[in-house]
Motif scaffolding. Structure first.
Motif, PDB file in Angstrom:
ATOM      1  N   VAL A 120      -3.489  10.973   9.555  1.00 57.56           N
ATOM      2  CA  VAL A 120      -3.448  10.729  10.831  1.00 57.56           C
ATOM      3  C   VAL A 120      -2.671   9.352  11.290  1.00 57.56           C
ATOM      4  CG1 VAL A 120      -6.080  11.443  10.906  1.00 57.56           C
ATOM      5  CG2 VAL A 120      -5.661   9.183  10.400  1.00 57.56           C
ATOM      6  N   ASN A 121      -1.354   9.202  10.512  1.00 54.71           N
ATOM      7  CA  ASN A 121      -0.454   8.195  10.789  1.00 54.71           C
ATOM      8  C   ASN A 121      -0.949   6.969  10.615  1.00 54.71           C
ATOM      9  OD1 ASN A 121       1.893  10.152  11.107  1.00 54.71           O
ATOM     10  ND2 ASN A 121       0.994  10.458  13.122  1.00 54.71           N
ATOM     11  N   GLY A 122      -2.035   6.695   9.958  1.00 55.87           N
ATOM     12  CA  GLY A 122      -2.583   5.380   9.846  1.00 55.87           C
ATOM     13  C   GLY A 122      -1.932   4.542   8.611  1.00 55.87           C
ATOM     14  N   ARG A 123      -2.173   3.351   8.441  1.00 56.83           N
ATOM     15  CA  ARG A 123      -1.588   2.440   7.344  1.00 56.83           C
ATOM     16  C   ARG A 123      -2.588   1.778   6.645  1.00 56.83           C
ATOM     17  NH1 ARG A 123       1.883   5.288   8.615  1.00 56.83           N
ATOM     18  NH2 ARG A 123       4.004   4.514   9.810  1.00 56.83           N
ATOM     19  N   LEU A 124      -2.310   1.556   5.477  1.00 59.88           N
ATOM     20  CA  LEU A 124      -3.050   0.750   4.580  1.00 59.88           C
ATOM     21  C   LEU A 124      -2.525  -0.633   4.167  1.00 59.88           C
ATOM     22  CD1 LEU A 124      -5.991   0.486   3.088  1.00 59.88           C
ATOM     23  CD2 LEU A 124      -4.724   1.690   1.147  1.00 59.88           C
ATOM     24  N   TYR A 125      -3.092  -1.717   4.337  1.00 63.17           N
ATOM     25  CA  TYR A 125      -2.556  -2.991   4.047  1.00 63.17           C
ATOM     26  C   TYR A 125      -3.542  -3.550   3.011  1.00 63.17           C
ATOM     27  CZ  TYR A 125       0.755  -2.435   7.909  1.00 63.17           C
ATOM     28  OH  TYR A 125       1.476  -1.919   8.988  1.00 63.17           O
TER      29      TYR A 125
ATOM     30  N   CYS B 257       2.503   5.069  -2.979  1.00 65.47           N
ATOM     31  CA  CYS B 257       3.799   4.703  -2.114  1.00 65.47           C
ATOM     32  C   CYS B 257       4.121   3.561  -1.613  1.00 65.47           C
ATOM     33  CB  CYS B 257       4.403   6.034  -1.643  1.00 65.47           C
ATOM     34  SG  CYS B 257       6.099   5.899  -1.033  1.00 65.47           S
ATOM     35  N   LEU B 258       4.363   2.416  -2.016  1.00 69.32           N
ATOM     36  CA  LEU B 258       4.252   1.223  -1.256  1.00 69.32           C
ATOM     37  C   LEU B 258       5.453   0.926  -0.364  1.00 69.32           C
ATOM     38  CD1 LEU B 258       3.448  -1.346  -4.028  1.00 69.32           C
ATOM     39  CD2 LEU B 258       2.091  -0.074  -2.495  1.00 69.32           C
ATOM     40  N   ASN B 259       6.518   1.925  -0.158  1.00 69.75           N
ATOM     41  CA  ASN B 259       7.288   1.752   0.896  1.00 69.75           C
ATOM     42  C   ASN B 259       7.020   3.013   2.022  1.00 69.75           C
ATOM     43  OD1 ASN B 259       8.076   4.288  -0.278  1.00 69.75           O
ATOM     44  ND2 ASN B 259       9.971   3.834  -0.606  1.00 69.75           N
ATOM     45  N   GLY B 260       5.880   3.482   2.012  1.00 70.46           N
ATOM     46  CA  GLY B 260       5.303   4.191   2.904  1.00 70.46           C
ATOM     47  C   GLY B 260       4.019   3.778   3.967  1.00 70.46           C
ATOM     48  N   PRO B 261       3.104   4.626   4.066  1.00 69.99           N
ATOM     49  CA  PRO B 261       1.967   4.094   4.486  1.00 69.99           C
ATOM     50  C   PRO B 261       1.166   2.668   3.840  1.00 69.99           C
ATOM     51  CG  PRO B 261       1.358   6.100   3.741  1.00 69.99           C
ATOM     52  CD  PRO B 261       2.733   5.685   3.465  1.00 69.99           C
TER      53      PRO B 261
END
Length: 54
Positions: free
Chosen positions: A20-25, A44-48
């Motif tokens: 859903v085009n979200g991000r995880l920090y 994949c740390l260069n993605g979401p």
């Protein structure tokens, strides 16, 4: 919780967020967890997903 299980859970959650085009920090990550995340091919740390060490 063992780090490998933690990484698997995070990978699942990241895939759900990514759909859903979200991000995880991930913040305040210990050296051990950061090393495990980097060595696994599950996140994949260069993605979401972005991880920030303590």
């Amino acid at each position: 919780m063992p780090v490998a299980i933690l990484v698997s859970v995070q990978a699942y959650y990241a895939s759900m967020l990514g759909s859903v085009n979200g991000r995880l920090y991930l913040t305040g990550v210990s050296e051990e967890v950061n090393r495990e995340v980097m060595q696994s091919d599950k996140l994949c740390l260069n993605g979401p997903v972005k991880a920030f060490e303590v």
